[in-house]
Design a protein around this motif. Structure first.
Motif, PDB file in Angstrom:
ATOM      1  N   THR A  89      -8.623 -24.477  53.933  1.00 19.21           N
ATOM      2  CA  THR A  89      -8.157 -23.146  53.534  1.00 19.21           C
ATOM      3  C   THR A  89      -8.719 -22.072  54.455  1.00 19.21           C
ATOM      4  O   THR A  89      -7.995 -21.209  54.939  1.00 19.21           O
ATOM      5  N   VAL A  90     -10.018 -22.136  54.726  1.00 21.34           N
ATOM      6  CA  VAL A  90     -10.649 -21.158  55.619  1.00 21.34           C
ATOM      7  C   VAL A  90     -10.140 -21.339  57.046  1.00 21.34           C
ATOM      8  O   VAL A  90      -9.837 -20.364  57.740  1.00 21.34           O
ATOM      9  N   LEU A  91     -10.010 -22.577  57.483  1.00 20.08           N
ATOM     10  CA  LEU A  91      -9.528 -22.867  58.840  1.00 20.08           C
ATOM     11  C   LEU A  91      -8.149 -22.256  59.062  1.00 20.08           C
ATOM     12  O   LEU A  91      -7.865 -21.736  60.138  1.00 20.08           O
ATOM     13  N   GLY A  92      -7.312 -22.277  58.057  1.00 21.83           N
ATOM     14  CA  GLY A  92      -5.967 -21.715  58.167  1.00 21.83           C
ATOM     15  C   GLY A  92      -5.952 -20.204  58.336  1.00 21.83           C
ATOM     16  O   GLY A  92      -4.975 -19.646  58.809  1.00 21.83           O
ATOM     17  N   LYS A  93      -7.036 -19.540  57.967  1.00 26.00           N
ATOM     18  CA  LYS A  93      -7.115 -18.079  58.063  1.00 26.00           C
ATOM     19  C   LYS A  93      -7.768 -17.605  59.358  1.00 26.00           C
ATOM     20  O   LYS A  93      -7.821 -16.405  59.618  1.00 26.00           O
ATOM     21  N   ILE A  94      -8.251 -18.527  60.174  1.00 25.79           N
ATOM     22  CA  ILE A  94      -9.004 -18.176  61.372  1.00 25.79           C
ATOM     23  C   ILE A  94      -8.113 -18.247  62.596  1.00 25.79           C
ATOM     24  O   ILE A  94      -7.334 -19.193  62.748  1.00 25.79           O
ATOM     25  N   GLU A  95      -8.223 -17.245  63.461  1.00 25.45           N
ATOM     26  CA  GLU A  95      -7.412 -17.218  64.673  1.00 25.45           C
ATOM     27  C   GLU A  95      -8.191 -17.676  65.903  1.00 25.45           C
ATOM     28  O   GLU A  95      -7.599 -17.962  66.930  1.00 25.45           O
ATOM     29  N   SER A  96      -9.501 -17.757  65.804  1.00 23.24           N
ATOM     30  CA  SER A  96     -10.336 -18.207  66.920  1.00 23.24           C
ATOM     31  C   SER A  96     -10.284 -19.724  67.024  1.00 23.24           C
ATOM     32  O   SER A  96      -9.992 -20.412  66.044  1.00 23.24           O
ATOM     33  N   PRO A  97     -10.604 -20.275  68.195  1.00 24.52           N
ATOM     34  CA  PRO A  97     -10.697 -21.733  68.310  1.00 24.52           C
ATOM     35  C   PRO A  97     -11.761 -22.268  67.344  1.00 24.52           C
ATOM     36  O   PRO A  97     -12.817 -21.657  67.177  1.00 24.52           O
ATOM     37  N   ALA A  98     -11.472 -23.405  66.716  1.00 25.96           N
ATOM     38  CA  ALA A  98     -12.398 -23.956  65.727  1.00 25.96           C
ATOM     39  C   ALA A  98     -12.258 -25.470  65.658  1.00 25.96           C
ATOM     40  O   ALA A  98     -11.232 -26.027  66.024  1.00 25.96           O
ATOM     41  N   ILE A  99     -13.322 -26.105  65.171  1.00 30.09           N
ATOM     42  CA  ILE A  99     -13.345 -27.547  64.967  1.00 30.09           C
ATOM     43  C   ILE A  99     -13.781 -27.814  63.533  1.00 30.09           C
ATOM     44  O   ILE A  99     -14.774 -27.259  63.062  1.00 30.09           O
ATOM     45  N   LEU A 100     -13.045 -28.689  62.863  1.00 26.51           N
ATOM     46  CA  LEU A 100     -13.405 -29.119  61.519  1.00 26.51           C
ATOM     47  C   LEU A 100     -13.912 -30.558  61.620  1.00 26.51           C
ATOM     48  O   LEU A 100     -13.242 -31.416  62.186  1.00 26.51           O
ATOM     49  N   SER A 101     -15.102 -30.807  61.094  1.00 25.43           N
ATOM     50  CA  SER A 101     -15.680 -32.154  61.158  1.00 25.43           C
ATOM     51  C   SER A 101     -16.323 -32.508  59.830  1.00 25.43           C
ATOM     52  O   SER A 101     -16.543 -31.655  58.979  1.00 25.43           O
ATOM     53  N   TYR A 102     -16.628 -33.802  59.673  1.00 32.32           N
ATOM     54  CA  TYR A 102     -17.250 -34.307  58.458  1.00 32.32           C
ATOM     55  C   TYR A 102     -18.543 -35.031  58.818  1.00 32.32           C
ATOM     56  O   TYR A 102     -18.612 -35.713  59.834  1.00 32.32           O
ATOM     57  N   THR A 103     -19.563 -34.866  57.985  1.00 30.04           N
ATOM     58  CA  THR A 103     -20.820 -35.548  58.209  1.00 30.04           C
ATOM     59  C   THR A 103     -21.427 -35.977  56.885  1.00 30.04           C
ATOM     60  O   THR A 103     -21.215 -35.321  55.856  1.00 30.04           O
ATOM     61  N   ASN A 104     -22.183 -37.052  56.912  1.00 27.00           N
ATOM     62  CA  ASN A 104     -22.936 -37.490  55.733  1.00 27.00           C
ATOM     63  C   ASN A 104     -24.328 -36.907  55.725  1.00 27.00           C
ATOM     64  O   ASN A 104     -25.066 -37.089  54.763  1.00 27.00           O
ATOM     65  N   LEU A 105     -24.713 -36.218  56.773  1.00 24.49           N
ATOM     66  CA  LEU A 105     -26.046 -35.654  56.887  1.00 24.49           C
ATOM     67  C   LEU A 105     -26.177 -34.428  56.003  1.00 24.49           C
ATOM     68  O   LEU A 105     -25.220 -33.690  55.806  1.00 24.49           O
ATOM     69  N   THR A 106     -27.359 -34.192  55.503  1.00 20.23           N
ATOM     70  CA  THR A 106     -27.665 -32.995  54.741  1.00 20.23           C
ATOM     71  C   THR A 106     -28.613 -32.144  55.548  1.00 20.23           C
ATOM     72  O   THR A 106     -29.663 -32.620  55.975  1.00 20.23           O
TER      73      THR A 106
END
Length: 45
Positions: free
Chosen positions: A25-42
């Motif tokens: 949802t947030v990624l869809g509102k951003i116009e700058s280049p961005a990367i979405l990733s997943y991690t198991n780390l805390t």
């Protein structure tokens, strides 16, 4: 944890999300280049 990294002109910002839906949802509102990733780390401050 889903991590959204937004690249700006001279810096970057990192946001953490519990669910993929929140992050997308947030990624869809951003116009700058961005990367979405997943991690198991805390991250601990």
């Amino acid at each position: 944890m889903w991590v959204l990294t937004i690249f700006e002109q001279n810096s970057y910002r990192i946001f953490e999300f519990e669910t993929k839906e929140e992050a997308v949802t947030v990624l869809g509102k951003i116009e700058s280049p961005a990367i979405l990733s997943y991690t198991n780390l805390t991250l601990v401050a």
